[in-house]
Design an enzyme around this catalytic site. Structure first.
Site, mmCIF file in Angstrom:
data_model
loop_
_atom_site.group_PDB
_atom_site.id
_atom_site.type_symbol
_atom_site.label_atom_id
_atom_site.label_comp_id
_atom_site.label_asym_id
_atom_site.label_seq_id
_atom_site.Cartn_x
_atom_site.Cartn_y
_atom_site.Cartn_z
ATOM 1 N N GLN A 106 -7.511 -19.953 -9.363
ATOM 2 C CA GLN A 106 -8.040 -21.306 -9.113
ATOM 3 C C GLN A 106 -7.634 -22.242 -10.249
ATOM 4 O O GLN A 106 -7.907 -23.424 -10.203
ATOM 5 C CB GLN A 106 -9.564 -21.263 -9.017
ATOM 6 C CG GLN A 106 -10.069 -20.334 -7.921
ATOM 7 C CD GLN A 106 -11.529 -20.044 -8.075
ATOM 8 O OE1 GLN A 106 -12.391 -20.756 -7.553
ATOM 9 N NE2 GLN A 106 -11.849 -18.990 -8.819
ATOM 10 N N ILE A 108 -5.383 -24.409 -12.855
ATOM 11 C CA ILE A 108 -4.215 -25.306 -12.693
ATOM 12 C C ILE A 108 -3.416 -25.389 -13.997
ATOM 13 O O ILE A 108 -2.485 -26.159 -14.116
ATOM 14 C CB ILE A 108 -4.676 -26.732 -12.306
ATOM 15 C CG1 ILE A 108 -5.621 -27.313 -13.374
ATOM 16 C CG2 ILE A 108 -5.343 -26.722 -10.938
ATOM 17 C CD1 ILE A 108 -5.990 -28.772 -13.155
ATOM 18 N N HIS A 126 -5.344 -23.882 -6.152
ATOM 19 C CA HIS A 126 -5.713 -25.279 -6.463
ATOM 20 C C HIS A 126 -4.533 -26.056 -7.030
ATOM 21 O O HIS A 126 -4.692 -27.107 -7.632
ATOM 22 C CB HIS A 126 -6.891 -25.323 -7.446
ATOM 23 C CG HIS A 126 -8.170 -24.879 -6.809
ATOM 24 N ND1 HIS A 126 -9.287 -24.557 -7.530
ATOM 25 C CD2 HIS A 126 -8.506 -24.667 -5.507
ATOM 26 C CE1 HIS A 126 -10.264 -24.194 -6.704
ATOM 27 N NE2 HIS A 126 -9.800 -24.235 -5.474
ATOM 28 N N CYS A 159 10.192 -46.407 -8.520
ATOM 29 C CA CYS A 159 9.628 -47.480 -7.668
ATOM 30 C C CYS A 159 8.339 -48.079 -8.229
ATOM 31 O O CYS A 159 7.770 -48.990 -7.624
ATOM 32 C CB CYS A 159 9.336 -46.916 -6.262
ATOM 33 S SG CYS A 159 7.859 -45.867 -6.234
ATOM 34 N N ASN A 223 -17.087 -10.669 -16.017
ATOM 35 C CA ASN A 223 -17.729 -11.960 -16.299
ATOM 36 C C ASN A 223 -18.891 -11.669 -17.242
ATOM 37 O O ASN A 223 -19.644 -10.715 -17.010
ATOM 38 C CB ASN A 223 -18.248 -12.564 -14.978
ATOM 39 C CG ASN A 223 -18.607 -14.026 -15.108
ATOM 40 O OD1 ASN A 223 -19.192 -14.435 -16.122
ATOM 41 N ND2 ASN A 223 -18.261 -14.825 -14.111
ATOM 42 N N ALA A 241 -13.135 -11.833 -20.464
ATOM 43 C CA ALA A 241 -11.856 -11.350 -19.929
ATOM 44 C C ALA A 241 -10.917 -10.960 -21.063
ATOM 45 O O ALA A 241 -10.208 -9.946 -20.978
ATOM 46 C CB ALA A 241 -11.243 -12.454 -19.073
HETATM 47 N N1 APR Z 1 -14.466 -14.353 -19.662
HETATM 48 C C1 APR Z 1 -14.799 -14.182 -18.352
HETATM 49 N N2 APR Z 1 -15.582 -15.058 -17.661
HETATM 50 C C2 APR Z 1 -16.038 -16.132 -18.333
HETATM 51 C C3 APR Z 1 -15.751 -16.383 -19.698
HETATM 52 C C4 APR Z 1 -14.925 -15.433 -20.352
HETATM 53 N N3 APR Z 1 -14.605 -15.585 -21.652
HETATM 54 N N4 APR Z 1 -16.353 -17.549 -20.069
HETATM 55 C C5 APR Z 1 -17.001 -18.011 -18.975
HETATM 56 N N5 APR Z 1 -16.821 -17.158 -17.932
HETATM 57 C C6 APR Z 1 -17.298 -17.269 -16.563
HETATM 58 C C7 APR Z 1 -18.565 -18.062 -16.398
HETATM 59 O O1 APR Z 1 -19.700 -17.201 -16.537
HETATM 60 C C8 APR Z 1 -18.436 -18.554 -14.960
HETATM 61 O O2 APR Z 1 -18.983 -17.620 -14.042
HETATM 62 O O3 APR Z 1 -16.325 -17.985 -15.855
HETATM 63 C C9 APR Z 1 -16.924 -18.616 -14.744
HETATM 64 C C10 APR Z 1 -16.393 -20.036 -14.673
HETATM 65 O O4 APR Z 1 -16.914 -20.605 -13.497
HETATM 66 P P1 APR Z 1 -16.509 -22.097 -13.137
HETATM 67 O O5 APR Z 1 -16.619 -22.954 -14.348
HETATM 68 O O6 APR Z 1 -17.237 -22.465 -11.889
HETATM 69 O O7 APR Z 1 -14.939 -22.008 -12.837
HETATM 70 P P2 APR Z 1 -14.270 -21.512 -11.517
HETATM 71 O O8 APR Z 1 -15.038 -20.408 -10.860
HETATM 72 O O9 APR Z 1 -12.849 -21.260 -11.814
HETATM 73 O O10 APR Z 1 -14.357 -22.836 -10.608
HETATM 74 C C11 APR Z 1 -13.615 -22.804 -9.453
HETATM 75 O O11 APR Z 1 -14.003 -25.121 -9.045
HETATM 76 O O12 APR Z 1 -14.031 -27.389 -9.095
HETATM 77 C C12 APR Z 1 -13.270 -26.307 -8.940
HETATM 78 O O13 APR Z 1 -11.030 -26.711 -9.373
HETATM 79 C C13 APR Z 1 -12.192 -26.217 -9.957
HETATM 80 O O14 APR Z 1 -10.757 -24.299 -10.060
HETATM 81 C C14 APR Z 1 -12.104 -24.723 -10.243
HETATM 82 C C15 APR Z 1 -13.024 -24.140 -9.192
#
Ligand code: APR
Length: 259
Positions: A106, A108, A126, A159, A223, A241
């Site tokens: 997801q 970018i 995305h 343009c 996570n 991670a």
């Molecule tokens: N290692 C693993 N996981 C982690 C770490 C880490 N160091 N730090 C934070 N996290 C976890 C958080 O606990 C959370 O569950 O990563 C997750 C991030 O979640 P979001 O911020 O919601 O990101 P994501 O799931 O990628 O969002 C999806 O939402 O709006 C859209 O385009 C945006 O691509 C994004 C999508």
């Protein structure tokens, strides 16, 4: 956690097809902001008092391109100012050892490609931040970094039209090619699915985990905090991670791997 890591490593050694789903949490270890949870981008409102989802939306890019680009530039500067981390490198190494290992991201930031993941087994659902393209004439523009140093929104050299990145903004459709690729691979099934650093906020992220489980595959979440998937997966590896992925690769013996 060791027992759980070994269980996942054994399953990966035996698996022919593996899906690694990644989200902002994987790049959080590179210093990029996540979207939700602690310190997430979406927890606050913008200086204009808008939810960030409104500022980073397709309608806003049309209505007020300077405002939308103000927040796109923040994401762009963060991505350009950081680099892939050991988590991205471990995933690329897994893909080298397992020709049937795919990544659904997801993110970018382009970090999977930069870390060596093969483009033909990478689904960027995305989109990604570069190259920019003109919304009026379609001309491509590969100077994101330079444009971020100039007044916004960036304009097309040919343009004068407003440029945009090939990302999926809020209220926009997912890229058709990426969706086709994802569902084409899902139909072939996966023996193991790893959900890494994502809050699993979208159905196309949850569905591959549920379908793999229903087909008898192993589902794993990496996570540090709980998500909606935590009660669903077979194995939860609670940690960052950046720490868990290299440790997991260390448990996967190359000579026991079946291709
Ligand atoms: N290692 C693993 N996981 C982690 C770490 C880490 N160091 N730090 C934070 N996290 C976890 C958080 O606990 C959370 O569950 O990563 C997750 C991030 O979640 P979001 O911020 O919601 O990101 P994501 O799931 O990628 O969002 C999806 O939402 O709006 C859209 O385009 C945006 O691509 C994004 C999508």
């Amino acid at each position: 956690m060791d027992e759980a890591l070994r269980r996942v490593a054994r399953a990966i050694e035996q698996a022919e097809r593996i899906l690694v789903i990644t989200g902002a949490g994987l790049s959080a270890d590179s210093g990029l902001p996540t979207y939700r949870g602690l310190g997430g981008l979406y927890n606050g409102h913008t200086a204009e008092g808008l939810p960030i989802e409104a500022a980073l939306s397709g309608p806003m890019l049309r209505r007020d391109p300077a405002l939308c680009w103000k927040y796109l530039a923040e994401l762009g500067k963060a991505c350009l100012g950081a680099a892939p981390n050991a988590g991205h490198l471990a995933i690329a190494e897994l893909q080298r050892r397992k020709p049937g290992c795919w990544v659904l991201t997801q993110n970018i930031d382009g970090y999977h490609r930069a870390a060596g993941s093969p483009g033909e087994r990478l689904i960027e659902i995305h989109g990604e931040l570069a190259p920019l393209y003109c919304q009026s004439c379609g001309a491509e523009d590969s100077e994101l970094a330079e444009h971020l140093q100039r007044p916004l929104p960036p304009r097309c050299r040919q343009c004068g039209g407003v440029l945009r990145p090939p990302v999926v903004l809020f209220e926009e459709m997912l890229p058709e090619a990426a969706v086709d690729s994802l569902y084409g691979e899902l139909r072939k099934g996966f023996a193991v699915v790893l959900s890494v650093g994502t809050s699993a906020s979208f159905p196309y992220i949850v569905e591959p985990v549920l379908r793999t489980r229903q087909a008898g595959g192993l589902s794993v979440e990496i996570n540090p905090t709980l998500t909606d998937l935590s009660d669903v997966v077979d194995v939860r590896l609670a940690g960052r991670a950046l720490d868990v992925l290299p440790e997991l690769l260390g448990h996967i013996s190359s000579d026991r791997i079946c291709k």
